[in-house]
Design an enzyme around this catalytic site. Structure first.
Site, mmCIF file in Angstrom:
data_model
loop_
_atom_site.group_PDB
_atom_site.id
_atom_site.type_symbol
_atom_site.label_atom_id
_atom_site.label_comp_id
_atom_site.label_asym_id
_atom_site.label_seq_id
_atom_site.Cartn_x
_atom_site.Cartn_y
_atom_site.Cartn_z
ATOM 1 N N ASP A 96 0.794 -1.225 0.000
ATOM 2 C CA ASP A 96 0.000 0.000 0.000
ATOM 3 C C ASP A 96 0.832 1.284 0.000
ATOM 4 O OD1 ASP A 96 1.066 -0.052 2.566
ATOM 5 O OD2 ASP A 96 -0.802 -0.670 3.520
ATOM 6 N N GLU A 118 -0.509 -9.039 -1.162
ATOM 7 C CA GLU A 118 -1.125 -8.500 0.059
ATOM 8 C C GLU A 118 -2.332 -7.612 -0.295
ATOM 9 O OE1 GLU A 118 1.031 -7.285 4.086
ATOM 10 O OE2 GLU A 118 0.561 -5.497 2.915
ATOM 11 N N GLU A 132 -1.920 5.123 3.012
ATOM 12 C CA GLU A 132 -1.920 3.729 2.589
ATOM 13 C C GLU A 132 -3.297 3.186 2.249
ATOM 14 O OE1 GLU A 132 1.945 4.357 4.688
ATOM 15 O OE2 GLU A 132 -0.126 4.959 5.035
ATOM 16 N N HIS A 214 5.745 5.099 14.028
ATOM 17 C CA HIS A 214 6.275 5.972 12.980
ATOM 18 C C HIS A 214 5.201 6.410 11.983
ATOM 19 C CE1 HIS A 214 6.472 1.881 11.295
ATOM 20 N NE2 HIS A 214 6.152 2.476 10.152
ATOM 21 N N ARG A 216 2.619 8.209 9.699
ATOM 22 C CA ARG A 216 2.536 9.587 9.220
ATOM 23 C C ARG A 216 1.354 10.344 9.822
ATOM 24 N NH1 ARG A 216 4.487 12.116 4.554
ATOM 25 N NH2 ARG A 216 5.395 10.147 3.874
ATOM 26 N N HIS A 247 12.664 5.088 13.815
ATOM 27 C CA HIS A 247 12.591 5.292 12.364
ATOM 28 C C HIS A 247 13.471 6.475 11.956
ATOM 29 C CE1 HIS A 247 10.667 5.908 8.398
ATOM 30 N NE2 HIS A 247 10.175 4.698 8.551
#
Length: 270
Positions: A96, A118, A132, A214, A216, A247
């Site tokens: 994604d 996936e 995503e 992490h 966004r 990250h």
């Protein structure tokens, strides 16, 4: 032989596609061809080294502080040029990411069939995970072959009108990647900078809390709240070890090191 182009750009994509690429290397009817965008430059290269995969083409698209719109446009044009030059029989994308959607769209424009590894994961909230959820949903509209990890994911695709004969439940390739990684892990694990050896080797009686954070959509106040929550927990449960591989994104590192550095039972790792 059929040429199968794997187009990916991030660490998670590399992890989940590596077992497929490695398995295909042993086929006589399929020829894998690897194109990376470099969306995660350093983290991507790390995983390619682990699995022994050398890209056939590296588009090296990542730029500092690149906006999603700029990355998407750049990836679309660059992948389209790659596909025009190499003309694969099918394009394989995973998951994604922005690379996933951009590569699928480029393949669609080039009239090249698309396989989506996936496929079918959904939250039904276009803002979470961001971006995503939209990337994977739009990729499903473009794909010709949907490789779902679970029956639940297959059901999601069926509800969206994807033809049943185009969906295959394959399991999650991250399990194959895990088994490959275990085989590569030495008995003596050596050391990790910043981590007590007893924690690394499982010889400690301390409760271990592994942290990954992490996303966004959490950047800003949300991420600060997460760090403050970890700090509170670490102070309350001083007997536990809180291990956080941080990250590389500056939007993650700044609040993490500002709020969590210097706490005895919090271990911030690369």
């Amino acid at each position: 032989m059929k040429k199968v182009s794997f187009v990916f750009g991030t660490r998670p994509e590399a992890i989940k596609l590596a077992p497929v690429i490695l398995a295909m290397r042993g086929r006589t009817d399929l020829m894998p061809h690897v194109c990376v965008t470099g969306q995660h430059r350093e983290m991507l290269d790390q995983m390619l080294t682990v699995f022994g995969i050398t890209p056939d083409v590296d588009l090296n698209l990542m730029q500092p502080n690149q906006a999603l719109s700029g990355l998407t446009a750049h990836a679309l044009m660059s992948v389209a040029s790659y596909l025009e030059a190499h003309r694969p029989d099918i394009v394989v994308v995973q998951g994604d990411t922005t690379t996933t959607f951009s590569a699928a769209l480029a393949a669609f424009y080039g009239r090249i069939p698309i396989a989506h590894v996936e496929a079918g994961l959904r939250t039904w909230d276009k803002s979470s995970p961001f971006p995503e959820e939209i990337n994977r949903s739009l990729t499903s509209r473009l794909a010709d072959l949907h490789l779902a990890p679970t029956d639940w994911a297959r059901g999601n695709l069926l509800r969206e009108g994807i033809p049943e004969n185009r969906i295959f439940v394959t399991g999650n390739t991250v399990i194959d990647a895990l088994n490959l990684a275990i085989a590569k892990t030495p008995i003596d694990k050596g050391s990790v900078n910043g981590l007590p050896v007893d924690l690394l080797n499982g010889n400690s009686d301390r409760p271990l809390v592994l942290i990954t954070s992490h996303r966004r959509e959490n950047f800003g106040p949300g991420f600060q709240s997460i760090c403050e929550a970890v700090r509170c927990l670490a102070e309350e449960f001083s007997e536990a070890a809180f291990v956080y591989p941080v990250h590389l994104n500056p939007s993650v590192r700044e609040p993490v090191f500002k709020l969590l550095s210097g706490i005895d039972n919090v271990f911030l790792l690369e």
